[in-house]
Each structure stands twice: as C-alpha cells, then as structure tokens.
Design a protein around this motif. Structure first.
Motif, PDB file in Angstrom:
ATOM      1  N   PRO A 236       0.815  -1.235   0.000  1.00  0.00           N
ATOM      2  CA  PRO A 236       0.000   0.000   0.000  1.00  0.00           C
ATOM      3  C   PRO A 236       0.841   1.274   0.000  1.00  0.00           C
ATOM      4  CG  PRO A 236      -0.964  -1.619   1.461  1.00  0.00           C
ATOM      5  CD  PRO A 236       0.353  -2.198   1.021  1.00  0.00           C
ATOM      6  N   SER A 237       2.045   1.216   0.576  1.00  0.00           N
ATOM      7  CA  SER A 237       2.919   2.398   0.608  1.00  0.00           C
ATOM      8  C   SER A 237       3.403   2.797  -0.787  1.00  0.00           C
ATOM      9  CB  SER A 237       4.127   2.135   1.507  1.00  0.00           C
ATOM     10  OG  SER A 237       4.886   1.046   1.012  1.00  0.00           O
ATOM     11  N   GLN A 238       3.197   1.922  -1.765  1.00  0.00           N
ATOM     12  CA  GLN A 238       3.593   2.231  -3.132  1.00  0.00           C
ATOM     13  C   GLN A 238       2.460   2.856  -3.948  1.00  0.00           C
ATOM     14  OE1 GLN A 238       5.235  -1.805  -3.862  1.00  0.00           O
ATOM     15  NE2 GLN A 238       7.190  -0.767  -4.275  1.00  0.00           N
ATOM     16  N   THR A 239       1.338   3.105  -3.288  1.00  0.00           N
ATOM     17  CA  THR A 239       0.269   3.870  -3.921  1.00  0.00           C
ATOM     18  C   THR A 239       0.792   5.274  -4.186  1.00  0.00           C
ATOM     19  OG1 THR A 239      -1.517   2.629  -2.888  1.00  0.00           O
ATOM     20  CG2 THR A 239      -2.006   4.896  -3.563  1.00  0.00           C
ATOM     21  N   SER A 240       0.764   5.676  -5.450  1.00  0.00           N
ATOM     22  CA  SER A 240       1.393   6.944  -5.823  1.00  0.00           C
ATOM     23  C   SER A 240       1.097   7.226  -7.285  1.00  0.00           C
ATOM     24  CB  SER A 240       2.908   6.850  -5.598  1.00  0.00           C
ATOM     25  OG  SER A 240       3.536   8.107  -5.800  1.00  0.00           O
ATOM     26  N   VAL A 241       1.554   8.390  -7.737  1.00  0.00           N
ATOM     27  CA  VAL A 241       1.584   8.692  -9.167  1.00  0.00           C
ATOM     28  C   VAL A 241       3.035   8.598  -9.606  1.00  0.00           C
ATOM     29  CG1 VAL A 241       1.062  10.344 -10.973  1.00  0.00           C
ATOM     30  CG2 VAL A 241      -0.413  10.220  -8.953  1.00  0.00           C
ATOM     31  N   TYR A 242       3.264   7.795 -10.626  1.00  0.00           N
ATOM     32  CA  TYR A 242       4.620   7.548 -11.102  1.00  0.00           C
ATOM     33  C   TYR A 242       4.842   8.298 -12.410  1.00  0.00           C
ATOM     34  CZ  TYR A 242       4.879   3.970  -7.549  1.00  0.00           C
ATOM     35  OH  TYR A 242       4.900   3.312  -6.336  1.00  0.00           O
ATOM     36  N   PHE A 243       5.966   9.023 -12.457  1.00  0.00           N
ATOM     37  CA  PHE A 243       6.326   9.762 -13.656  1.00  0.00           C
ATOM     38  C   PHE A 243       7.659   9.253 -14.184  1.00  0.00           C
ATOM     39  CE2 PHE A 243       3.137  12.939 -14.069  1.00  0.00           C
ATOM     40  CZ  PHE A 243       2.684  13.185 -12.791  1.00  0.00           C
ATOM     41  N   CYS A 244       7.701   9.119 -15.485  1.00  0.00           N
ATOM     42  CA  CYS A 244       8.937   8.835 -16.189  1.00  0.00           C
ATOM     43  C   CYS A 244       9.399  10.120 -16.849  1.00  0.00           C
ATOM     44  CB  CYS A 244       8.705   7.748 -17.234  1.00  0.00           C
ATOM     45  SG  CYS A 244      10.137   7.367 -18.254  1.00  0.00           S
ATOM     46  N   ALA A 245      10.707  10.290 -16.992  1.00  0.00           N
ATOM     47  CA  ALA A 245      11.259  11.454 -17.665  1.00  0.00           C
ATOM     48  C   ALA A 245      12.501  11.039 -18.430  1.00  0.00           C
ATOM     49  CB  ALA A 245      11.597  12.561 -16.663  1.00  0.00           C
ATOM     50  N   SER A 246      12.882  11.870 -19.395  1.00  0.00           N
ATOM     51  CA  SER A 246      14.116  11.614 -20.126  1.00  0.00           C
ATOM     52  C   SER A 246      14.818  12.929 -20.377  1.00  0.00           C
ATOM     53  CB  SER A 246      13.831  10.888 -21.450  1.00  0.00           C
ATOM     54  OG  SER A 246      13.173  11.753 -22.368  1.00  0.00           O
ATOM     55  N   SER A 247      16.136  12.858 -20.618  1.00  0.00           N
ATOM     56  CA  SER A 247      16.919  14.057 -20.913  1.00  0.00           C
ATOM     57  C   SER A 247      18.154  13.688 -21.700  1.00  0.00           C
ATOM     58  CB  SER A 247      17.318  14.786 -19.623  1.00  0.00           C
ATOM     59  OG  SER A 247      18.234  14.022 -18.867  1.00  0.00           O
ATOM     60  N   GLN A 248      18.731  14.704 -22.359  1.00  0.00           N
ATOM     61  CA  GLN A 248      20.000  14.529 -23.037  1.00  0.00           C
ATOM     62  C   GLN A 248      21.147  14.581 -22.033  1.00  0.00           C
ATOM     63  OE1 GLN A 248      20.720  13.537 -25.768  1.00  0.00           O
ATOM     64  NE2 GLN A 248      19.619  14.438 -27.479  1.00  0.00           N
ATOM     65  N   THR A 249      22.256  14.005 -22.380  1.00  0.00           N
ATOM     66  CA  THR A 249      23.396  14.002 -21.460  1.00  0.00           C
ATOM     67  C   THR A 249      24.223  15.265 -21.580  1.00  0.00           C
ATOM     68  OG1 THR A 249      24.708  12.867 -23.142  1.00  0.00           O
ATOM     69  CG2 THR A 249      23.638  11.523 -21.466  1.00  0.00           C
ATOM     70  N   SER A 250      24.232  15.882 -22.736  1.00  0.00           N
ATOM     71  CA  SER A 250      25.099  17.039 -22.913  1.00  0.00           C
ATOM     72  C   SER A 250      24.281  18.226 -23.385  1.00  0.00           C
ATOM     73  CB  SER A 250      26.200  16.713 -23.927  1.00  0.00           C
ATOM     74  OG  SER A 250      25.645  16.363 -25.165  1.00  0.00           O
ATOM     75  N   GLY A 251      24.895  19.377 -23.463  1.00  0.00           N
ATOM     76  CA  GLY A 251      24.192  20.584 -23.866  1.00  0.00           C
ATOM     77  C   GLY A 251      24.103  21.565 -22.720  1.00  0.00           C
ATOM     78  N   PRO A 252      23.606  22.728 -22.960  1.00  0.00           N
ATOM     79  CA  PRO A 252      23.609  23.791 -21.960  1.00  0.00           C
ATOM     80  C   PRO A 252      22.613  23.586 -20.840  1.00  0.00           C
ATOM     81  CG  PRO A 252      22.474  24.517 -23.931  1.00  0.00           C
ATOM     82  CD  PRO A 252      23.075  23.183 -24.251  1.00  0.00           C
ATOM     83  N   THR A 253      21.671  22.723 -21.008  1.00  0.00           N
ATOM     84  CA  THR A 253      20.688  22.498 -19.948  1.00  0.00           C
ATOM     85  C   THR A 253      20.465  21.008 -19.764  1.00  0.00           C
ATOM     86  OG1 THR A 253      18.725  22.414 -21.355  1.00  0.00           O
ATOM     87  CG2 THR A 253      19.464  24.587 -20.654  1.00  0.00           C
ATOM     88  N   ASP A 254      19.864  20.673 -18.662  1.00  0.00           N
ATOM     89  CA  ASP A 254      19.507  19.283 -18.405  1.00  0.00           C
ATOM     90  C   ASP A 254      18.000  19.134 -18.429  1.00  0.00           C
ATOM     91  OD1 ASP A 254      22.130  19.117 -15.973  1.00  0.00           O
ATOM     92  OD2 ASP A 254      22.121  18.434 -18.043  1.00  0.00           O
ATOM     93  N   THR A 255      17.332  19.736 -19.404  1.00  0.00           N
ATOM     94  CA  THR A 255      15.879  19.705 -19.439  1.00  0.00           C
ATOM     95  C   THR A 255      15.371  18.279 -19.402  1.00  0.00           C
ATOM     96  OG1 THR A 255      15.829  21.716 -20.759  1.00  0.00           O
ATOM     97  CG2 THR A 255      13.825  20.381 -20.718  1.00  0.00           C
ATOM     98  N   GLN A 256      14.526  18.017 -18.438  1.00  0.00           N
ATOM     99  CA  GLN A 256      13.881  16.705 -18.368  1.00  0.00           C
ATOM    100  C   GLN A 256      12.478  16.828 -18.952  1.00  0.00           C
ATOM    101  OE1 GLN A 256      14.006  14.648 -14.634  1.00  0.00           O
ATOM    102  NE2 GLN A 256      16.177  15.072 -14.317  1.00  0.00           N
TER     103      GLN A 256
END
Lengths: 114, 112
Positions: free
Chosen positions: A83-103
């Motif tokens: 029950p403690s795993q009841t939650s909203v789960y989000f996945c994200a991705s980002s590039q490794t290089s570049g001026p920002t780490d936008t997810q």
C-alpha cells in the motif's frame, strides 16, 4: 513525435501482486528517470539510467527494480506491491550534454495498491 | 536530508498579483536551477532555468532571481492569471553529473 509515453495510465493492484510500468521516449535521449509523486512530498527519484544497459538508484529505490534493455525504453517493476507504493509515477528523459539538463516528463501512471 | 527547501507549500493570489515562490539549497556544487510547472493530471514541464553566473533571468511574465551568497533562488510571476494556477517545483543539479533534486512543490491558485 510523441515525446515520453507511459503505459498504463491507471492501475489497481492488490497487496503482493507484481506489475511493470513501461516508459518509452522517441527523442533519442540517453538519460531516463522514474519518479514518484506523493502529496506534500514533491517528486522523489526512484531509479535512473544514464544509457542503455545501465541503471542507478535514486532517493527511494526500495521495493522497485528497473531495466533499460533498449535505449528508448525504461521499465519500472514492482515485485510485491505494498500500500505504501500507492502513488503517481512519472517517467522522464533528458540529453546528457548541452547547456541544460531539461527533463521531459510523461503523463504519469496512477497506481493504487489495496 | 532535503537538499532543496521550497516555500510556501501553497499560495493564493488575486489575478494581476505577483506570487513569489522561494527555494534554498545547501550544496554549493549545484550549478543549474530550473523551475518546473505542473498542471493537474499532467507531467511537470520546464518553465524557466538559471545558472549561477547571472542574478536574474526573465522569460515573459516569469522571472528567476538568484542569490548565490545566500544560496537562494525564487520565482516571480508578474501579472498572474488564472491559467497560471498549477504546482511549481524548483530543482537543482550539478550539470551533467547528478540527477535533478526537486523541492516539494508549491500549489499556486490565482483567483479572478
């Protein structure tokens, strides 16, 4: 270009059941992440991956496993749901290089464990 | 321990007001400070970000103010609108090295 997609959108499990959440991205990103969001707790990192075949633990990894067999996919598994795993789960991705780490985030999976 | 502390937890402002959300951090190695905006039922999305070599960054009605010596940064929303009602997260990271660390979020309601 779908961005980051998550399957399923909703799921109800009974305590002790297992399931896998699928995240897919079509932006050729190296980094992928799994977060859980709970009221008043913000976004907490579960596991992440810096490239195909790699995984690393985040802030709250216990009770979860992940795999990154293909660059575009990142799977989150719950072997024995609690029950403690009841939650909203989000996945994200980002590039490794570049001026920002936008997810870039997916739309989320709402999981209820009874 | 919580690496990024965000306040307030919730905020209600009148349309046209200027809500301010504050974040504080301890790790002096942090060099990238983004803000994410999340609407109900959606995933967070990058709103604006700043690096510590500047003290302010403005994009449209959104401004980040950064105080390196105090290890604090804040988000200001000028002329706020009901459409700005969302949850806002600050975050920080060491660029290219560690994943983002998020604050706990601020739920903003802009009432007409």
């Amino acid at each position: 270009n779908a961005g980051v997609t998550q399957t399923p959108k909703f799921r109800v499990l009974k305590t002790g059941q297992s399931m896998t959440l699928l995240c897919a991205q079509d932006m050729n990103h190296e980094y992928m992440y799994w977060y859980r969001q709970d009221p008043g707790m913000g976004l907490r990192l579960i596991h992440y991956s810096v490239g195909e075949g790699t995984t690393a633990k985040g802030e709250v990894p216990d009770g979860y496993n992940v795999s990154r067999l293909k660059k575009q996919n990142f799977l989150l598994g719950l072997e024995s749901a609690a029950p403690s795993q009841t939650s909203v789960y989000f996945c994200a991705s980002s590039q490794t290089s570049g001026p920002t780490d936008t997810q870039y985030f997916g739309p989320g999976t709402r999981l209820t464990v009874l | 321990q919580q690496q990024v502390k965000q306040s307030p937890q919730s905020l209600i402002v009148q349309k046209g007001g200027i809500p301010i959300i504050n974040c504080a951090y301890e790790n002096t190695a942090f060099d990238y400070f983004p803000w994410y905006q999340q609407f109900p039922g959606k995933g967070p999305a990058l709103l604006i970000a700043i690096r510590p070599d500047v003290s302010e960054k403005k994009e449209g009605r959104f401004t980040i103010s950064f105080n390196k010596s105090a290890k604090q940064f804040s988000l200001h929303i000028m002329d706020s609108q009901p459409g700005d009602s969302a949850t806002y997260f600050c975050a920080a990271s060491v660029h290219g090295n560690t994943p983002l660390v998020f604050g706990k979020g601020t739920r903003l309601s802009v009432i007409a």
